[in-house]
Design a protein around this motif. Structure first.
Motif, PDB file in Angstrom:
ATOM      1  N   TYR A  58       4.678  44.583 -77.693  1.00  0.00           N
ATOM      2  CA  TYR A  58       5.361  44.904 -78.950  1.00  0.00           C
ATOM      3  C   TYR A  58       4.419  44.688 -80.135  1.00  0.00           C
ATOM      4  O   TYR A  58       4.320  45.535 -81.024  1.00  0.00           O
ATOM      5  CB  TYR A  58       6.605  44.026 -79.115  1.00  0.00           C
ATOM      6  N   ARG A  64       1.243  44.776 -80.233  1.00  0.00           N
ATOM      7  CA  ARG A  64       0.149  45.739 -80.215  1.00  0.00           C
ATOM      8  C   ARG A  64       0.625  47.141 -80.595  1.00  0.00           C
ATOM      9  O   ARG A  64      -0.040  47.851 -81.343  1.00  0.00           O
ATOM     10  CB  ARG A  64      -0.479  45.761 -78.817  1.00  0.00           C
ATOM     11  N   ASP A  65       1.805  47.556 -80.138  1.00  0.00           N
ATOM     12  CA  ASP A  65       2.262  48.937 -80.289  1.00  0.00           C
ATOM     13  C   ASP A  65       3.181  49.174 -81.468  1.00  0.00           C
ATOM     14  O   ASP A  65       3.562  50.324 -81.726  1.00  0.00           O
ATOM     15  CB  ASP A  65       2.977  49.401 -79.008  1.00  0.00           C
ATOM     16  N   ARG A  66       3.566  48.187 -82.197  1.00  0.00           N
ATOM     17  CA  ARG A  66       4.539  48.386 -83.279  1.00  0.00           C
ATOM     18  C   ARG A  66       3.921  49.131 -84.441  1.00  0.00           C
ATOM     19  O   ARG A  66       2.697  49.163 -84.626  1.00  0.00           O
ATOM     20  CB  ARG A  66       5.093  47.045 -83.756  1.00  0.00           C
ATOM     21  N   ASP A  67       4.794  49.710 -85.251  1.00  0.00           N
ATOM     22  CA  ASP A  67       4.340  50.379 -86.472  1.00  0.00           C
ATOM     23  C   ASP A  67       4.068  49.328 -87.525  1.00  0.00           C
ATOM     24  O   ASP A  67       4.929  48.518 -87.855  1.00  0.00           O
ATOM     25  CB  ASP A  67       5.404  51.340 -86.978  1.00  0.00           C
ATOM     26  N   ARG A  68       2.883  49.334 -88.063  1.00  0.00           N
ATOM     27  CA  ARG A  68       2.530  48.328 -89.058  1.00  0.00           C
ATOM     28  C   ARG A  68       2.784  48.905 -90.457  1.00  0.00           C
ATOM     29  O   ARG A  68       2.396  50.035 -90.744  1.00  0.00           O
ATOM     30  CB  ARG A  68       1.076  47.946 -88.923  1.00  0.00           C
ATOM     31  N   GLN A  69       3.421  48.134 -91.280  1.00  0.00           N
ATOM     32  CA  GLN A  69       3.704  48.534 -92.649  1.00  0.00           C
ATOM     33  C   GLN A  69       2.610  48.018 -93.571  1.00  0.00           C
ATOM     34  O   GLN A  69       2.206  46.864 -93.469  1.00  0.00           O
ATOM     35  CB  GLN A  69       5.056  47.938 -93.094  1.00  0.00           C
TER      36      GLN A  69
END
Length: 130
Positions: A121, A123-128
């Motif tokens: 999670y 590593r793959d999440r969308d970063r804001q």
């Protein structure tokens, strides 16, 4: 009545009162009819105790008083099983519906699988952007 018996009964009654009011509530709620029956039998025992004491039978009266007090204490403690949980923050604000909260996770929790899932999670999440 012997002094040792009086002291024993007093300690039993005081202990019952302390447990009824200070012990943690029972894990499960007990039906109102069961608690009501306990209180009704306790009140009946109080009446029997009064009759026994008026007629001069001290031992029977004291035993009936003890049984009545134990039943009422037990019914009071069992009645605490229904009460909703309290808020921990004591801030007075915030909604929520009381209750007992979620169940704790099982004791055989697979921490390795949890950590692997969390790393995926992260590593793959969308970063804001900040």
């Amino acid at each position: 009545m012997a002094t040792a018996l009086k002291l024993t009964l007093a300690l039993v009654l005081i202990g019952s009162l302390l447990l009824a009011y200070l012990a943690p509530p029972p894990a499960r709620a007990v039906d109102l009819r069961v608690r009501g029956a306990m209180v009704a039998i306790g009140l009946l025992c109080y009446g029997i105790a009064a009759l026994a004491l008026v007629s001069g039978s001290v031992v029977a009266g004291v035993l009936a008083l003890t049984v009545a007090s134990e039943l009422v204490c037990a019914a009071g403690w069992l009645g605490r099983g229904d009460s909703p949980g309290t808020d921990e923050d004591e801030g007075g604000g915030g909604g929520g519906g009381g209750g007992r909260g979620p169940k704790p996770p099982p004791l055989d929790w697979d921490w390795d699988a949890f950590e692997a899932s969390f790393r995926r999670y992260a590593r793959d999440r969308d970063r804001q952007p900040i």
